[in-house]
Design a protein around this motif. Structure first.
Motif, mmCIF file in Angstrom:
data_model
loop_
_atom_site.group_PDB
_atom_site.id
_atom_site.type_symbol
_atom_site.label_atom_id
_atom_site.label_comp_id
_atom_site.label_asym_id
_atom_site.label_seq_id
_atom_site.Cartn_x
_atom_site.Cartn_y
_atom_site.Cartn_z
ATOM 1 N N ASP A 1 -3.102 3.185 14.344
ATOM 2 C CA ASP A 1 -4.267 3.739 13.654
ATOM 3 C C ASP A 1 -5.235 2.708 13.095
ATOM 4 O O ASP A 1 -6.343 3.054 12.710
ATOM 5 N N GLY A 2 -4.837 1.463 12.987
ATOM 6 C CA GLY A 2 -5.736 0.479 12.392
ATOM 7 C C GLY A 2 -5.009 -0.765 11.934
ATOM 8 O O GLY A 2 -3.991 -1.153 12.513
ATOM 9 N N SER B 1 4.506 -4.334 2.968
ATOM 10 C CA SER B 1 3.157 -3.803 3.151
ATOM 11 C C SER B 1 3.078 -2.404 2.556
ATOM 12 O O SER B 1 4.081 -1.867 2.061
ATOM 13 N N ALA B 2 1.896 -1.807 2.605
ATOM 14 C CA ALA B 2 1.710 -0.459 2.071
ATOM 15 C C ALA B 2 2.301 0.581 3.012
ATOM 16 O O ALA B 2 2.110 0.513 4.236
ATOM 17 N N GLY B 3 3.012 1.566 2.453
ATOM 18 C CA GLY B 3 3.645 2.590 3.268
ATOM 19 C C GLY B 3 2.655 3.470 4.007
ATOM 20 O O GLY B 3 2.929 3.957 5.106
ATOM 21 N N HIS B 4 1.463 3.671 3.421
ATOM 22 C CA HIS B 4 0.500 4.553 4.070
ATOM 23 C C HIS B 4 -0.136 3.923 5.303
ATOM 24 O O HIS B 4 -0.894 4.577 6.014
ATOM 25 N N CYS B 5 0.175 2.653 5.543
ATOM 26 C CA CYS B 5 -0.349 1.989 6.745
ATOM 27 C C CYS B 5 0.256 2.563 8.018
ATOM 28 O O CYS B 5 -0.241 2.312 9.115
ATOM 29 N N ILE B 6 1.336 3.302 7.871
ATOM 30 C CA ILE B 6 1.987 3.865 9.048
ATOM 31 C C ILE B 6 2.327 5.327 8.784
ATOM 32 O O ILE B 6 2.796 5.685 7.700
ATOM 33 N N LEU C 1 2.464 -2.318 15.670
ATOM 34 C CA LEU C 1 2.360 -2.946 16.982
ATOM 35 C C LEU C 1 2.626 -4.446 16.918
ATOM 36 O O LEU C 1 3.320 -4.990 17.758
ATOM 37 N N GLU C 2 2.062 -5.108 15.908
ATOM 38 C CA GLU C 2 2.282 -6.548 15.805
ATOM 39 C C GLU C 2 1.893 -7.056 14.421
ATOM 40 O O GLU C 2 1.187 -6.391 13.660
ATOM 41 N N VAL C 3 2.393 -8.236 14.112
ATOM 42 C CA VAL C 3 1.994 -8.952 12.912
ATOM 43 C C VAL C 3 1.213 -10.177 13.360
ATOM 44 O O VAL C 3 1.536 -10.802 14.378
ATOM 45 N N VAL C 4 0.158 -10.500 12.629
ATOM 46 C CA VAL C 4 -0.648 -11.685 12.921
ATOM 47 C C VAL C 4 -0.537 -12.625 11.742
ATOM 48 O O VAL C 4 -0.872 -12.265 10.607
ATOM 49 N N GLY D 1 -9.160 -2.052 4.886
ATOM 50 C CA GLY D 1 -8.319 -2.889 5.737
ATOM 51 C C GLY D 1 -7.434 -3.837 4.961
ATOM 52 O O GLY D 1 -6.651 -4.595 5.548
ATOM 53 N N SER D 2 -7.538 -3.800 3.614
ATOM 54 C CA SER D 2 -6.763 -4.726 2.783
ATOM 55 C C SER D 2 -5.565 -4.072 2.105
ATOM 56 O O SER D 2 -4.908 -4.700 1.270
ATOM 57 N N SER D 3 -5.275 -2.816 2.438
ATOM 58 C CA SER D 3 -4.086 -2.163 1.876
ATOM 59 C C SER D 3 -2.845 -2.992 2.178
ATOM 60 O O SER D 3 -2.702 -3.534 3.279
ATOM 61 N N GLY D 4 -1.949 -3.087 1.207
ATOM 62 C CA GLY D 4 -0.742 -3.887 1.384
ATOM 63 C C GLY D 4 -0.899 -5.335 0.991
ATOM 64 O O GLY D 4 0.066 -6.105 1.049
ATOM 65 N N SER D 5 -2.107 -5.731 0.558
ATOM 66 C CA SER D 5 -2.302 -7.116 0.132
ATOM 67 C C SER D 5 -1.698 -7.325 -1.257
ATOM 68 O O SER D 5 -1.552 -6.392 -2.042
ATOM 69 N N PRO D 6 -1.344 -8.558 -1.590
ATOM 70 C CA PRO D 6 -0.578 -8.822 -2.813
ATOM 71 C C PRO D 6 -1.432 -9.017 -4.053
ATOM 72 O O PRO D 6 -2.583 -9.459 -3.988
ATOM 73 N N LEU D 7 -0.819 -8.713 -5.202
ATOM 74 C CA LEU D 7 -1.343 -9.080 -6.511
ATOM 75 C C LEU D 7 -0.340 -10.035 -7.138
ATOM 76 O O LEU D 7 0.852 -9.729 -7.231
#
Length: 259
Positions: free
Chosen positions: A30-31, A51-56, A63-66, A182-188
């Motif tokens: 999805d993105g 990462s954020a759970g809503h990403c999937i 699909l992949e990690v970069v 596009g930054s969901s799951g980024s750290p604080l």
């Protein structure tokens, strides 16, 4: 293109130039989202990614990690050095706390100098905090010099979860920067550069950099500690610098000759 920039005169940050190497991209059907390489209390370099759970979604897949070294200046050119892998394994997913724990089952090339972020699993509010997010290949620095507050993020409903009361750290207003799509799951990170939250959602924009919500890592920790902690006393750990780990390993085998 926005380069990672730091205001050391104002910032209380310990080592953002190192922690940025913990931020990765994740692509799904999805993105895209962000994730963070997470250290464990054994400091053994196991490649856990949070990462954020809503990403999937239920019918979706990673699909992949970069993994990248951000933007590299070579002469007058801006270049991005990156590597991708599809060897991802899902370990645990929570809709209520909006996180997913993954494991990368392939070594990361040494030249990318990955950093495995340290964390703070105590239920505390940091004096100040900063985030690093990456909507594109560049890593962008954001900072709040004030204390966030515990808050309930009702947006969890949209992700198929039940909001946890005071389950997030709410950034009332950023002093520098803002989050982006596009930054969901980024750290604080707290002022000691230990992970304290994971971006779930929010409303900040360039004109109004306020009201972002990060799932509290101390709550996530209670569910993932069998992977990242070898003992009940491990409530905070420092990060693992790949280069330092490699150099220390070399020193252990570089025996001193006798006089």
């Amino acid at each position: 293109m926005t380069l990672l920039a730091f205001n050391y005169c104002q910032s209380q940050i310990a080592s953002p130039e190192v922690t940025k190497n913990s931020v990765v991209h994740l692509t799904t059907d999805d993105g895209t989202c962000n994730g963070i390489l997470l250290n464990n209390s054994d400091n053994n370099g196991i490649r856990y990614i949070l990462s954020a759970g809503h990403c999937i979604s239920e019918n979706n897949r990673f699909l992949e990690v970069v993994v990248g070294r951000d933007v590299v200046i070579s002469g007058s050119d801006l270049k991005s050095t990156s590597w991708q892998s599809s060897a991802l394994e899902s370990l645990l997913l929570s809709r209520d706390l909006d996180y997913v724990l993954l494991k990368l089952n392939e070594p990361i090339p040494e030249h990318l100098t990955p950093y495995f972020a340290g964390w703070n699993a105590r239920a505390s509010i940091p004096v100040s905090s900063y985030g690093i997010h990456s909507p594109g290949m560049e890593k962008i620095f954001i900072e709040d010099l004030d204390r966030p507050q515990f808050a309930t993020f009702d947006g969890i409903d949209e992700f198929g979860g039940n909001p946890v009361v005071n389950g997030t750290l709410n950034i009332l207003r950023w002093d520098q920067g803002f989050t982006e799509t596009g930054s969901s799951g980024s750290p604080l990170f707290n002022n000691n550069s230990r992970l304290v939250g994971l971006l779930s959602g929010g409303a900040s924009t360039a004109s109004n950099p306020s009201n972002d919500f990060y799932t509290r890592f101390d709550l996530i920790f209670e569910e993932i500690k069998s992977w990242v902690s070898s003992g009940q006393s491990d409530l905070f750990i420092d990060g693992l610098d790949f280069e330092l780990m490699k150099n220390n390993t070399f020193k252990k085998h570089n025996y001193k000759k006798s006089d």
